[in-house]
Motif scaffolding. Structure first.
Motif, PDB file in Angstrom:
ATOM      1  N   ASP A  35      20.058  12.023  48.240  1.00 45.51           N
ATOM      2  CA  ASP A  35      21.135  13.001  48.182  1.00 45.51           C
ATOM      3  C   ASP A  35      20.574  14.420  48.184  1.00 45.51           C
ATOM      4  O   ASP A  35      21.113  15.318  48.844  1.00 45.51           O
ATOM      5  N   GLY A  87      19.537  15.390  51.676  1.00 43.03           N
ATOM      6  CA  GLY A  87      20.700  15.735  52.491  1.00 43.03           C
ATOM      7  C   GLY A  87      21.236  17.116  52.163  1.00 43.03           C
ATOM      8  O   GLY A  87      21.643  17.869  53.057  1.00 43.03           O
ATOM      9  N   ARG A  88      21.237  17.454  50.885  1.00 41.50           N
ATOM     10  CA  ARG A  88      21.719  18.769  50.475  1.00 41.50           C
ATOM     11  C   ARG A  88      20.788  19.872  51.006  1.00 41.50           C
ATOM     12  O   ARG A  88      21.264  20.906  51.490  1.00 41.50           O
ATOM     13  N   ALA A 100      23.627  19.277  54.673  1.00 43.08           N
ATOM     14  CA  ALA A 100      24.747  18.348  54.840  1.00 43.08           C
ATOM     15  C   ALA A 100      25.814  18.619  53.788  1.00 43.08           C
ATOM     16  O   ALA A 100      25.500  18.820  52.605  1.00 43.08           O
ATOM     17  N   ARG A 159      27.333  13.693  53.145  1.00 44.78           N
ATOM     18  CA  ARG A 159      26.406  12.950  52.289  1.00 44.78           C
ATOM     19  C   ARG A 159      27.058  11.671  51.783  1.00 44.78           C
ATOM     20  O   ARG A 159      26.411  10.624  51.692  1.00 44.78           O
ATOM     21  N   ILE A 214      25.056   8.863  53.737  1.00 49.93           N
ATOM     22  CA  ILE A 214      23.959   8.477  52.847  1.00 49.93           C
ATOM     23  C   ILE A 214      24.445   7.531  51.757  1.00 49.93           C
ATOM     24  O   ILE A 214      23.885   6.456  51.544  1.00 49.93           O
TER      25      ILE A 214
END
Length: 503
Positions: free
Chosen positions: A398, A401-402, A406, A411, A415
């Motif tokens: 996570d 992704g951040r 994203a 996310r 994800i």
């Protein structure tokens, strides 16, 4: 007062039956090396999978004067005799068997945590097997037995299907059926009275669960780590005795129900010459029953899908944004599952009886109120496995992704969701199984054109049409078993405890 006394008496007696059966079966399955352990365990847990009203109807057909099984062996009651299950003892017996798996699972989990070294040390010291069982094993698992028994009591105090099918004909009053009868007989004018009854029902159920929590935190015996105990002793006579017990409590009632559904009419003796599919043809050609099946399938599918859409973002919050607000939301989500279903239905009536603000639309008397009640009631069944699976996801995914820019939605969908999909599907199937034959909520919320399978089974039996009620119950049970099979296959990819029959 009579209904309160009836609830406490039948629930207390049913818990005694659940505890005796559940502990005995758990000890036998866990401490003996059985050739057929998997099949026995599935059958022991069958009352947990089969809907409450279906189990009640199955037991009615097993013990009635026209019982196909008891008639074959010459033990059926005389024609015209009142079914012995139409009594407080009959209600307690059926509820005791129905909730027995709750005690069985709690006891078996405790036995699985039993260290092998503890038992081996006792054997080396020459302690007899009986003393090991009563002096070592039983005290260790007793807190779990008490906890499982309190869960069984909470389930029994809120049970509607069994008291409705057995208690109303037998004139045995309990709180759940009294609420149903008051609302059906007096309508909205009885809302105040039934609210008091519902509050009383809630207090009893919550107190039992609070006591369970206290037992697990303060009395439970911590087990040291080590190799878990593995049974080595075989006993053919004990395994045969187990099969006899399991046949009586799980197989025989459903067999009697199926045999009744195969009879052309009530009162006809069961034989190869009288077997007929007429009842199945009749119910499948009945527009109201088909509509009930369509309604139940649609409601259960909606509840499962909506449950997944709610569970996934909530699971993300539970593991990534822990805080007081999230914990409060978790309690609110669990509440409709913990408190009796009759209370949830009454709450829905009181909340949605008046038109909604701004839109001026009333949900009362529509399919929407049943859908909202189902979602509130069964959301925890999909939320638990999804949250358990979410706790195993590496938080660095996570974070990556951040950092890559994203959004939260991306996310969650790209994800988080793929890692939760097996748990979400498994939980959704459990929700469908539970909601498909639901009766407690539907009995108070249904209206013309919005019937459900549970309501139809109850109505047909209440009208005296036992053979058609049996046919509908058999069809619905087959659908539940198919869903259970699918969930079991998917269960290999789920966290332990996601499926109630996999302990």
């Amino acid at each position: 007062a009579r209904a309160l006394g009836g609830s406490l008496y039948t629930s207390g007696l049913s818990v005694a039956i659940s505890a005796i059966l559940g502990v005995s079966l758990a000890l036998a399955v866990s401490l003996l090396k059985l050739r057929t352990q998997g099949a026995l365990t599935f059958l022991i847990l069958m009352p947990l999978i089969v809907p409450s009203q279906t189990m009640a109807l199955a037991w009615i057909e097993l013990f009635g004067a026209n019982s196909p099984i008891l008639t074959l062996i010459g033990l059926a009651p005389a024609p015209g005799t009142t079914n012995p299950l139409y009594s407080a003892g009959g209600i307690a017996l059926v509820m005791g068997v129905e909730h027995m798996p709750l005690v069985f699972m709690a006891t078996r989990v405790a036995l699985r945590a039993l260290p092998a070294d503890l038992v081996e040390a006792a054997r080396i010291l020459g302690i007899p097997a009986r003393r090991i069982g009563t002096g070592i094993i039983l005290p260790v698992v007793m807190p779990s037995v008490l906890a499982g028994s309190l869960v069984a009591f909470s389930a029994a105090i809120g049970n509607f299907g069994v008291p409705a099918l057995l208690g109303i004909p037998g004139r045995v009053s309990v709180l759940t059926t009294l609420i149903y009868q008051r609302l059906n007989g007096f309508g909205q004018s009885a809302a105040g009275q039934v609210a008091v009854l519902a509050l009383l029902l809630t207090v009893i159920a919550v107190l039992s669960l609070v006591l369970r929590s206290f037992i697990m935190r303060r009395i439970a015996v911590p087990m040291p780590g080590g190799k878990p105990f593995e049974p080595t002793r075989r006993s053919a006579p004990a395994e045969i005795a187990l099969w006899i017990v399991v046949f009586v409590i799980a197989v025989a009632p459903l067999a009697a129900l199926t045999m009744t559904a195969l009879l052309p009419a009530i009162g006809v003796s069961f034989s190869l010459a009288t077997i007929s599919l007429n009842q199945f043809t009749t119910v499948l050609g009945n527009a109201t029953i088909l509509r009930a099946f369509a309604n139940s399938i649609g409601l259960s599918l909606f509840t499962a899908v909506a449950g997944v859409f709610v569970a996934v973002p909530f699971a993300y919050l539970a593991v990534r944004r822990t805080g007081l607000l999230v914990k409060a939301m978790d309690v609110l989500i669990e509440a409709p599952w913990i408190i009796p279903g009759t209370v949830v239905a009454l709450g829905m009536i009181l909340a949605f009886l008046q038109p909604l603000p701004l839109v001026n639309v009333s949900l009362y008397g529509t399919m929407a109120i049943i859908a909202v009640a189902y979602l509130a009631r069964f959301l925890p069944l999909v939320l638990r496995p999804v949250t358990a699976a979410a706790s195993t996801i590496d938080p660095s995914l996570d974070e990556a992704g951040r950092i890559a820019g994203a959004s939260l939605i991306h996310r969650l969908s790209l994800i988080f969701l793929p890692n939760l999909l097996p748990a979400a599907i498994g939980g959704a199937i459990v929700v469908m199984m539970t909601a498909l034959n639901e009766l407690t909520l539907s009995a108070l919320l249904w209206s013309s054109g919005h019937e459900t399978i549970g309501v139809m089974i109850f109505a047909l039996q209440y009208e005296g049409n036992s053979t058609q009620a049996a046919a509908v119950a058999v069809i619905s049970a087959v659908v539940v078993f198919v869903l259970a099979g699918i969930a079991t296959i998917l269960g290999r990819h789920l966290p332990r405890g996601s499926l109630p029959w996999r302990v």
